[in-house]
Design a protein around this motif. Sequence first.
Motif, PDB file in Angstrom:
ATOM      1  N   VAL A  70      32.981  93.144   1.875  1.00  0.00           N
ATOM      2  CA  VAL A  70      33.264  92.819   3.278  1.00  0.00           C
ATOM      3  C   VAL A  70      33.426  91.316   3.447  1.00  0.00           C
ATOM      4  CG1 VAL A  70      32.314  92.849   5.627  1.00  0.00           C
ATOM      5  CG2 VAL A  70      32.251  94.923   4.218  1.00  0.00           C
ATOM      6  N   ARG A  71      32.582  90.528   2.792  1.00  0.00           N
ATOM      7  CA  ARG A  71      32.734  89.070   2.874  1.00  0.00           C
ATOM      8  C   ARG A  71      34.101  88.650   2.337  1.00  0.00           C
ATOM      9  NH1 ARG A  71      29.710  85.307   4.612  1.00  0.00           N
ATOM     10  NH2 ARG A  71      27.747  86.393   4.259  1.00  0.00           N
TER      11      ARG A  71
ATOM     12  N   ALA B  23      45.678  86.519   1.936  1.00  0.00           N
ATOM     13  CA  ALA B  23      45.805  87.523   0.896  1.00  0.00           C
ATOM     14  C   ALA B  23      46.198  88.860   1.522  1.00  0.00           C
ATOM     15  CB  ALA B  23      44.493  87.673   0.138  1.00  0.00           C
ATOM     16  N   VAL B  24      46.948  89.652   0.779  1.00  0.00           N
ATOM     17  CA  VAL B  24      47.322  90.977   1.245  1.00  0.00           C
ATOM     18  C   VAL B  24      46.178  91.934   0.931  1.00  0.00           C
ATOM     19  CG1 VAL B  24      48.937  92.886   0.985  1.00  0.00           C
ATOM     20  CG2 VAL B  24      49.772  90.525   0.896  1.00  0.00           C
ATOM     21  N   LEU B  25      45.656  92.562   1.959  1.00  0.00           N
ATOM     22  CA  LEU B  25      44.557  93.501   1.789  1.00  0.00           C
ATOM     23  C   LEU B  25      45.102  94.914   1.870  1.00  0.00           C
ATOM     24  CD1 LEU B  25      41.972  91.763   4.142  1.00  0.00           C
ATOM     25  CD2 LEU B  25      42.036  91.681   1.651  1.00  0.00           C
ATOM     26  N   ARG B  26      44.716  95.731   0.921  1.00  0.00           N
ATOM     27  CA  ARG B  26      45.126  97.132   0.928  1.00  0.00           C
ATOM     28  C   ARG B  26      43.908  97.983   1.255  1.00  0.00           C
ATOM     29  NH1 ARG B  26      50.192  97.137  -1.047  1.00  0.00           N
ATOM     30  NH2 ARG B  26      50.753  95.578  -2.585  1.00  0.00           N
ATOM     31  N   ASP B  27      44.091  98.881   2.207  1.00  0.00           N
ATOM     32  CA  ASP B  27      42.987  99.753   2.600  1.00  0.00           C
ATOM     33  C   ASP B  27      42.393 100.408   1.361  1.00  0.00           C
ATOM     34  OD1 ASP B  27      43.874  99.041   5.091  1.00  0.00           O
ATOM     35  OD2 ASP B  27      44.439 101.057   5.715  1.00  0.00           O
ATOM     36  N   GLU B  28      41.077 100.515   1.360  1.00  0.00           N
ATOM     37  CA  GLU B  28      40.413 101.148   0.224  1.00  0.00           C
ATOM     38  C   GLU B  28      39.129 101.828   0.673  1.00  0.00           C
ATOM     39  OE1 GLU B  28      38.233  98.359  -2.589  1.00  0.00           O
ATOM     40  OE2 GLU B  28      39.558  96.921  -1.587  1.00  0.00           O
ATOM     41  N   THR B  29      38.721 102.813  -0.107  1.00  0.00           N
ATOM     42  CA  THR B  29      37.497 103.554   0.164  1.00  0.00           C
ATOM     43  C   THR B  29      36.550 103.376  -1.004  1.00  0.00           C
ATOM     44  OG1 THR B  29      38.703 105.185   1.471  1.00  0.00           O
ATOM     45  CG2 THR B  29      36.528 105.837   0.669  1.00  0.00           C
ATOM     46  N   ARG B  30      35.289 103.123  -0.689  1.00  0.00           N
ATOM     47  CA  ARG B  30      34.254 102.911  -1.703  1.00  0.00           C
ATOM     48  C   ARG B  30      33.056 103.813  -1.450  1.00  0.00           C
ATOM     49  NH1 ARG B  30      34.359  97.872  -4.566  1.00  0.00           N
ATOM     50  NH2 ARG B  30      36.555  97.371  -4.828  1.00  0.00           N
ATOM     51  N   PRO B  31      32.337 104.195  -2.498  1.00  0.00           N
ATOM     52  CA  PRO B  31      31.120 104.981  -2.307  1.00  0.00           C
ATOM     53  C   PRO B  31      29.986 104.127  -1.751  1.00  0.00           C
ATOM     54  CG  PRO B  31      31.391 104.456  -4.626  1.00  0.00           C
ATOM     55  CD  PRO B  31      32.626 103.958  -3.908  1.00  0.00           C
ATOM     56  N   VAL B  32      29.127 104.748  -0.977  1.00  0.00           N
ATOM     57  CA  VAL B  32      27.925 104.096  -0.455  1.00  0.00           C
ATOM     58  C   VAL B  32      26.789 105.098  -0.681  1.00  0.00           C
ATOM     59  CG1 VAL B  32      26.820 102.982   1.514  1.00  0.00           C
ATOM     60  CG2 VAL B  32      29.309 102.942   1.320  1.00  0.00           C
TER      61      VAL B  32
ATOM     62  N   GLY C 144      42.114  91.287  11.703  1.00  0.00           N
ATOM     63  CA  GLY C 144      40.773  91.848  11.753  1.00  0.00           C
ATOM     64  C   GLY C 144      40.471  92.721  10.555  1.00  0.00           C
ATOM     65  N   VAL C 145      39.233  93.189  10.531  1.00  0.00           N
ATOM     66  CA  VAL C 145      38.760  94.077   9.483  1.00  0.00           C
ATOM     67  C   VAL C 145      38.030  95.231  10.160  1.00  0.00           C
ATOM     68  CG1 VAL C 145      37.215  94.313   7.493  1.00  0.00           C
ATOM     69  CG2 VAL C 145      38.522  92.200   7.802  1.00  0.00           C
ATOM     70  N   ARG C 146      38.399  96.447   9.776  1.00  0.00           N
ATOM     71  CA  ARG C 146      37.725  97.645  10.282  1.00  0.00           C
ATOM     72  C   ARG C 146      37.037  98.347   9.112  1.00  0.00           C
ATOM     73  NH1 ARG C 146      41.846 100.990  12.365  1.00  0.00           N
ATOM     74  NH2 ARG C 146      41.587  99.961  14.379  1.00  0.00           N
TER      75      ARG C 146
ATOM     76  N   VAL D 162      32.616 104.241   2.575  1.00  0.00           N
ATOM     77  CA  VAL D 162      33.112 103.281   3.551  1.00  0.00           C
ATOM     78  C   VAL D 162      34.589 103.068   3.272  1.00  0.00           C
ATOM     79  CG1 VAL D 162      32.475 101.230   2.172  1.00  0.00           C
ATOM     80  CG2 VAL D 162      32.847 101.010   4.648  1.00  0.00           C
ATOM     81  N   ARG D 163      35.377 103.093   4.318  1.00  0.00           N
ATOM     82  CA  ARG D 163      36.798 102.782   4.208  1.00  0.00           C
ATOM     83  C   ARG D 163      37.016 101.425   4.852  1.00  0.00           C
ATOM     84  NH1 ARG D 163      41.518 104.448   2.675  1.00  0.00           N
ATOM     85  NH2 ARG D 163      43.383 104.001   3.893  1.00  0.00           N
ATOM     86  N   LEU D 164      37.634 100.507   4.096  1.00  0.00           N
ATOM     87  CA  LEU D 164      37.956  99.174   4.595  1.00  0.00           C
ATOM     88  C   LEU D 164      39.427  99.158   4.969  1.00  0.00           C
ATOM     89  CD1 LEU D 164      35.933  98.774   1.877  1.00  0.00           C
ATOM     90  CD2 LEU D 164      35.881  96.514   2.889  1.00  0.00           C
ATOM     91  N   GLU D 165      39.710  98.666   6.172  1.00  0.00           N
ATOM     92  CA  GLU D 165      41.073  98.632   6.678  1.00  0.00           C
ATOM     93  C   GLU D 165      41.396  97.251   7.221  1.00  0.00           C
ATOM     94  OE1 GLU D 165      41.050 101.659   9.685  1.00  0.00           O
ATOM     95  OE2 GLU D 165      40.798 103.281   8.238  1.00  0.00           O
ATOM     96  N   ALA D 166      42.547  96.728   6.822  1.00  0.00           N
ATOM     97  CA  ALA D 166      43.029  95.452   7.349  1.00  0.00           C
ATOM     98  C   ALA D 166      43.724  95.719   8.677  1.00  0.00           C
ATOM     99  CB  ALA D 166      44.004  94.816   6.364  1.00  0.00           C
ATOM    100  N   LEU D 167      43.422  94.896   9.683  1.00  0.00           N
ATOM    101  CA  LEU D 167      44.011  95.047  11.005  1.00  0.00           C
ATOM    102  C   LEU D 167      44.953  93.886  11.281  1.00  0.00           C
ATOM    103  CD1 LEU D 167      40.761  96.007  12.961  1.00  0.00           C
ATOM    104  CD2 LEU D 167      42.484  97.549  12.001  1.00  0.00           C
ATOM    105  N   ASN D 168      46.065  94.180  11.932  1.00  0.00           N
ATOM    106  CA  ASN D 168      47.052  93.161  12.265  1.00  0.00           C
ATOM    107  C   ASN D 168      47.665  93.537  13.604  1.00  0.00           C
ATOM    108  OD1 ASN D 168      49.165  91.382  12.459  1.00  0.00           O
ATOM    109  ND2 ASN D 168      49.914  91.722  10.390  1.00  0.00           N
TER     110      ASN D 168
END
Length: 134
Positions: A24-25, A2-11, A73-75, A61-67
């Motif tokens: 994250v899962r 799947a194509v993951l697009r960086d996103e930011t979420r509140p915590v 990976g996931v950052r 939290v910012r989720l970033e797809a790594l390639n």
Amino acid sequence: MAVLRDETRPVRTGEDVVSVRQLVREWCVAAGFGLVDQTKMVTAASEIARNTVLYGGGGTVRLEALNDGAKRGVRLVFEDQGPGIADVEQALKDGFTSAGGLGLGLGGARRLVNDFAIDSRPGQGTKVTIARWK
């Protein structure tokens, strides 16, 4: 994959911590992680998210797809504007706790991921970056 697009979420709340775990899962599955690697990343993310709420007063939290070629990976980048950590090295030691817990949080999270960085200064908040590679 799947194509993951960086996103930011509140915590900011316990519910946000649960949402971070689920997200994250999903990202780890999409990156092709096996169950063990998924569990390690989710566990580390859960600990850092909980710390963001309890000690940092909430943040993001910012989720970033790594390639990197064949590697995926996931950052995750957790940031808060809380009181910061006076002694980061001490906070990373097993057994250190500022709230009466087991003192395994930050150090344990660091052991579960491939990349770990923390930037924190008293009065300036905390930024924790973790990543896991497949």
